[in-house]
Write a protein that holds these residues in place. Structure first.
Motif, mmCIF file in Angstrom:
data_model
loop_
_atom_site.group_PDB
_atom_site.id
_atom_site.type_symbol
_atom_site.label_atom_id
_atom_site.label_comp_id
_atom_site.label_asym_id
_atom_site.label_seq_id
_atom_site.Cartn_x
_atom_site.Cartn_y
_atom_site.Cartn_z
ATOM 1 N N ASP A 42 -2.993 17.491 18.649
ATOM 2 C CA ASP A 42 -3.086 16.075 18.968
ATOM 3 C C ASP A 42 -2.071 15.265 18.156
ATOM 4 N N GLN A 43 -1.457 14.281 18.799
ATOM 5 C CA GLN A 43 -0.389 13.507 18.174
ATOM 6 C C GLN A 43 -0.813 12.084 17.785
ATOM 7 N N ALA A 44 -2.102 11.894 17.576
ATOM 8 C CA ALA A 44 -2.597 10.556 17.237
ATOM 9 C C ALA A 44 -1.982 10.029 15.946
ATOM 10 N N GLN A 45 -1.778 10.909 14.970
ATOM 11 C CA GLN A 45 -1.207 10.466 13.693
ATOM 12 C C GLN A 45 0.228 9.981 13.893
ATOM 13 N N ALA A 46 0.984 10.702 14.699
ATOM 14 C CA ALA A 46 2.374 10.309 14.969
ATOM 15 C C ALA A 46 2.429 8.965 15.675
ATOM 16 N N ILE A 47 1.563 8.765 16.637
ATOM 17 C CA ILE A 47 1.541 7.512 17.393
ATOM 18 C C ILE A 47 1.232 6.333 16.474
ATOM 19 N N LYS A 48 0.236 6.504 15.604
ATOM 20 C CA LYS A 48 -0.143 5.435 14.678
ATOM 21 C C LYS A 48 0.982 5.151 13.687
ATOM 22 N N ALA A 49 1.599 6.208 13.171
ATOM 23 C CA ALA A 49 2.703 6.022 12.210
ATOM 24 C C ALA A 49 3.867 5.282 12.858
ATOM 25 N N ILE A 50 4.206 5.654 14.089
ATOM 26 C CA ILE A 50 5.304 4.980 14.799
ATOM 27 C C ILE A 50 5.022 3.490 14.922
ATOM 28 N N SER A 51 3.798 3.143 15.279
ATOM 29 C CA SER A 51 3.417 1.744 15.453
ATOM 30 C C SER A 51 3.621 0.945 14.171
ATOM 31 N N ILE A 52 3.200 1.515 13.051
ATOM 32 C CA ILE A 52 3.284 0.777 11.783
ATOM 33 C C ILE A 52 4.711 0.755 11.255
ATOM 34 N N PHE A 53 5.428 1.877 11.364
ATOM 35 C CA PHE A 53 6.837 1.877 10.957
ATOM 36 C C PHE A 53 7.631 0.838 11.757
ATOM 37 N N THR A 54 7.357 0.765 13.052
ATOM 38 C CA THR A 54 8.050 -0.192 13.913
ATOM 39 C C THR A 54 7.759 -1.627 13.483
ATOM 40 N N ARG A 55 6.522 -1.890 13.139
ATOM 41 C CA ARG A 55 6.150 -3.228 12.666
ATOM 42 C C ARG A 55 6.877 -3.572 11.372
ATOM 43 N N LEU A 56 6.949 -2.618 10.470
ATOM 44 C CA LEU A 56 7.669 -2.847 9.214
ATOM 45 C C LEU A 56 9.137 -3.171 9.477
ATOM 46 N N ILE A 57 9.759 -2.390 10.350
ATOM 47 C CA ILE A 57 11.183 -2.566 10.649
ATOM 48 C C ILE A 57 11.451 -3.929 11.284
ATOM 49 N N ARG A 58 10.563 -4.353 12.162
ATOM 50 C CA ARG A 58 10.745 -5.636 12.850
ATOM 51 C C ARG A 58 10.453 -6.832 11.954
ATOM 52 N N GLN A 59 9.388 -6.749 11.182
ATOM 53 C CA GLN A 59 8.963 -7.896 10.384
ATOM 54 C C GLN A 59 9.745 -8.030 9.078
ATOM 55 N N SER B 38 13.887 -5.023 4.094
ATOM 56 C CA SER B 38 13.094 -4.284 3.108
ATOM 57 C C SER B 38 13.810 -3.012 2.662
ATOM 58 N N ALA B 39 13.597 -2.653 1.411
ATOM 59 C CA ALA B 39 14.174 -1.423 0.867
ATOM 60 C C ALA B 39 13.579 -0.183 1.521
ATOM 61 N N TYR B 40 12.470 -0.343 2.239
ATOM 62 C CA TYR B 40 11.789 0.803 2.845
ATOM 63 C C TYR B 40 12.202 1.047 4.294
ATOM 64 N N VAL B 41 13.022 0.171 4.844
ATOM 65 C CA VAL B 41 13.342 0.242 6.269
ATOM 66 C C VAL B 41 14.110 1.497 6.648
ATOM 67 N N GLU B 42 15.127 1.876 5.876
ATOM 68 C CA GLU B 42 15.938 3.037 6.248
ATOM 69 C C GLU B 42 15.102 4.306 6.301
ATOM 70 N N LYS B 43 14.281 4.516 5.293
ATOM 71 C CA LYS B 43 13.403 5.693 5.293
ATOM 72 C C LYS B 43 12.376 5.598 6.417
ATOM 73 N N ALA B 44 11.924 4.379 6.690
ATOM 74 C CA ALA B 44 10.967 4.187 7.780
ATOM 75 C C ALA B 44 11.576 4.582 9.117
ATOM 76 N N LYS B 45 12.853 4.247 9.320
ATOM 77 C CA LYS B 45 13.539 4.629 10.552
ATOM 78 C C LYS B 45 13.639 6.147 10.675
ATOM 79 N N GLU B 46 13.963 6.804 9.578
ATOM 80 C CA GLU B 46 14.072 8.268 9.590
ATOM 81 C C GLU B 46 12.728 8.914 9.914
ATOM 82 N N LYS B 47 11.682 8.399 9.301
ATOM 83 C CA LYS B 47 10.351 8.968 9.523
ATOM 84 C C LYS B 47 9.847 8.664 10.924
ATOM 85 N N ARG B 48 10.173 7.474 11.420
ATOM 86 C CA ARG B 48 9.780 7.142 12.795
ATOM 87 C C ARG B 48 10.440 8.103 13.776
#
Length: 222
Positions: free
Chosen positions: A124-141, A145-155
């Motif tokens: 099941d990919q529920a964890q991936a779906i949830k992580a994508i949603s939150i990483f995307t929110r971080l990147i947009r908002q 942020s210093a965390y954006v580049e790593k967030a993009k890689e993880k997304r």
């Protein structure tokens, strides 16, 4: 009458102070609790640190140290890899303190609570779906942020996991002659997950699925 009102106000004030402070002489003040919790946290005794931080938060809810306690409760859960508890604690912190100076970090930590539990593509990919949603929110908002580049890689890793899952299910359907279902999965990869390393195989297996569907229709028409 004025004297009675004044006495009532004094009594109410005293009652409020008692309810917001220690309940007896043996209970510690907020700075003492904060120091005790810090020592336990640094020794990686996270369960004990959480207990003390919780006391601090509950006994002194209006003290600025209560915010630090809430923050560190989430951190302690995260460090113990108790990701369900950590995610809830981070989410609650964000709700209570949306303007906190470290809010981008808090959101990133929320995403990591799900990212760190990514499963294999056959699960099941529920964890991936949830992580994508939150990483995307971080990147947009918080684009700066210093965390954006790593967030993009993880997304992107999460997206690859979703694409890999679609390929896995598609191959299963193809093997079991469920050609229409297989085609749907491969087409999803082509349309939604292009550029993640599955393009060539998805195109090839989609074409094979179409061929098999055409053969079935031809056989049915005879």
């Amino acid at each position: 009458m004025k004297r009675l009102i004044s006495l009532a106000l004094i009594a109410l004030t005293a009652l409020t102070l008692v309810s917001c402070g220690p309940k007896n002489k043996e209970e510690k003040l907020a700075p003492e609790l904060a120091e005790d919790a810090r020592v336990q946290f640094e020794k990686e005794r996270y369960d004990e640190a959480i207990k003390i931080y919780t006391k601090l938060r509950d006994w002194y809810p209006f003290d600025k140290l209560a915010i630090e306690a809430e923050y560190n409760i989430a951190e302690a859960h995260f460090n113990m890899e108790a990701y369900d508890e950590a995610a809830l604690a981070y989410e609650e912190f964000e709700k209570l303190h949306p303007r906190h100076e470290s809010i981008d970090y808090i959101i990133n930590q929320q995403a990591l609570c799900y990212f760190n539990r990514l499963d294999t593509v056959d699960r099941d990919q529920a964890q991936a779906i949830k992580a994508i949603s939150i990483f995307t929110r971080l990147i947009r908002q918080y684009p700066d942020s210093a965390y954006v580049e790593k967030a993009k890689e993880k997304r992107e890793l999460c997206l690859k996991s979703l694409a890999g899952h679609e390929m896995y299910v598609g191959r299963f359907y193809l093997k079991n002659k469920k050609y229409e279902s297989a085609l749907h999965r491969f087409q999803t990869v082509i349309d939604a997950y292009a550029g993640l390393g599955f393009d060539e195989e998805a195109q090839e297996l989609a074409a094979r699925s179409r061929e098999k569907l055409a053969e079935e229709k031809a056989e049915g028409a005879e």
